[in-house]
Scaffold this motif. Sequence first.
Motif, PDB file in Angstrom:
ATOM      1  N   PRO A  35       0.806  -1.224   0.000  1.00  0.00           N
ATOM      2  CA  PRO A  35       0.000   0.000   0.000  1.00  0.00           C
ATOM      3  C   PRO A  35       0.839   1.274   0.000  1.00  0.00           C
ATOM      4  O   PRO A  35       0.374   2.322  -0.434  1.00  0.00           O
TER       5      PRO A  35
ATOM      6  N   LEU B 257       0.830  -0.392  -9.853  1.00  0.00           N
ATOM      7  CA  LEU B 257      -0.617  -0.517  -9.994  1.00  0.00           C
ATOM      8  C   LEU B 257      -1.259   0.857  -9.885  1.00  0.00           C
ATOM      9  O   LEU B 257      -0.784   1.711  -9.128  1.00  0.00           O
ATOM     10  N   ASP B 258      -2.343   1.059 -10.602  1.00  0.00           N
ATOM     11  CA  ASP B 258      -3.046   2.346 -10.568  1.00  0.00           C
ATOM     12  C   ASP B 258      -3.571   2.686  -9.179  1.00  0.00           C
ATOM     13  O   ASP B 258      -3.747   3.859  -8.850  1.00  0.00           O
ATOM     14  N   CYS B 259      -3.820   1.677  -8.360  1.00  0.00           N
ATOM     15  CA  CYS B 259      -4.402   1.910  -7.033  1.00  0.00           C
ATOM     16  C   CYS B 259      -3.347   2.201  -5.963  1.00  0.00           C
ATOM     17  O   CYS B 259      -3.694   2.464  -4.812  1.00  0.00           O
ATOM     18  N   ARG B 260      -2.080   2.186  -6.332  1.00  0.00           N
ATOM     19  CA  ARG B 260      -1.007   2.471  -5.384  1.00  0.00           C
ATOM     20  C   ARG B 260      -0.545   3.896  -5.526  1.00  0.00           C
ATOM     21  O   ARG B 260      -0.423   4.370  -6.641  1.00  0.00           O
TER      22      ARG B 260
ATOM     23  N   CYS C  94      -2.207   3.491  -1.702  1.00  0.00           N
ATOM     24  CA  CYS C  94      -3.541   3.692  -1.126  1.00  0.00           C
ATOM     25  C   CYS C  94      -3.442   4.149   0.325  1.00  0.00           C
ATOM     26  O   CYS C  94      -4.444   4.492   0.933  1.00  0.00           O
TER      27      CYS C  94
ATOM     28  N   CYS D  89      -7.492  -4.009   2.034  1.00  0.00           N
ATOM     29  CA  CYS D  89      -7.303  -3.343   0.747  1.00  0.00           C
ATOM     30  C   CYS D  89      -8.595  -2.624   0.364  1.00  0.00           C
ATOM     31  O   CYS D  89      -9.657  -3.257   0.320  1.00  0.00           O
TER      32      CYS D  89
ATOM     33  N   MET E 277      -9.561  -1.775  -2.421  1.00  0.00           N
ATOM     34  CA  MET E 277     -10.063  -2.323  -3.682  1.00  0.00           C
ATOM     35  C   MET E 277     -10.507  -3.781  -3.529  1.00  0.00           C
ATOM     36  O   MET E 277     -11.074  -4.360  -4.443  1.00  0.00           O
TER      37      MET E 277
ATOM     38  N   HIS F 199      -8.557  -6.495  -3.250  1.00  0.00           N
ATOM     39  CA  HIS F 199      -7.734  -7.540  -3.883  1.00  0.00           C
ATOM     40  C   HIS F 199      -6.305  -7.638  -3.355  1.00  0.00           C
ATOM     41  O   HIS F 199      -5.674  -8.660  -3.505  1.00  0.00           O
ATOM     42  N   HIS F 200      -5.767  -6.634  -2.783  1.00  0.00           N
ATOM     43  CA  HIS F 200      -4.397  -6.581  -2.239  1.00  0.00           C
ATOM     44  C   HIS F 200      -3.351  -7.064  -3.241  1.00  0.00           C
ATOM     45  O   HIS F 200      -2.352  -7.685  -2.874  1.00  0.00           O
TER      46      HIS F 200
ATOM     47  N   CYS G 185      -1.187  -5.477  -4.719  1.00  0.00           N
ATOM     48  CA  CYS G 185       0.114  -4.840  -4.507  1.00  0.00           C
ATOM     49  C   CYS G 185       1.090  -5.786  -3.818  1.00  0.00           C
ATOM     50  O   CYS G 185       2.297  -5.732  -4.063  1.00  0.00           O
TER      51      CYS G 185
END
Length: 127
Positions: A68, A89-92, A94, A102, A104, A106-107, A109
């Motif tokens: 994260p 990743l686009d979500c990092r 977070c 997570c 999202m 899914h974790h 990362c």
Amino acid sequence: MAPVLLGGPGDRALGAELAGTAVSAVGEFSLQETGALLACARVLVSNDTGVMHMATGVGTPVVALFGPTVAAFGFFPYNARATVLERDLDCRPCSAMGSARCPMGHHRCLVDISPADVAAAVERLVA
């Protein structure tokens, strides 16, 4: 030499679950004793935690798994004998400090960092 698992008293159940072929020292050492153990270790595999910084401080090579959080936040291991494994990743990121859940769900990362990636990083550092 067998791997040694470290963690705080609250991590004992997880340490027992992970032990297998490793020695669990989870919740057994003070901070000073942990530092002494790290000074004797060939390498530390850790997420972005205080133990990672302790290992860096005593000169132990580190393979750091960043999920994260990101190294750009300044919490990376500052030693040249360190490898940071992370996934783009686009979500990092977070979280600035990490979290158990997570956002999202899914974790990826951390899940996407394979044991083979970790083993290869360890081999490069201890070769």
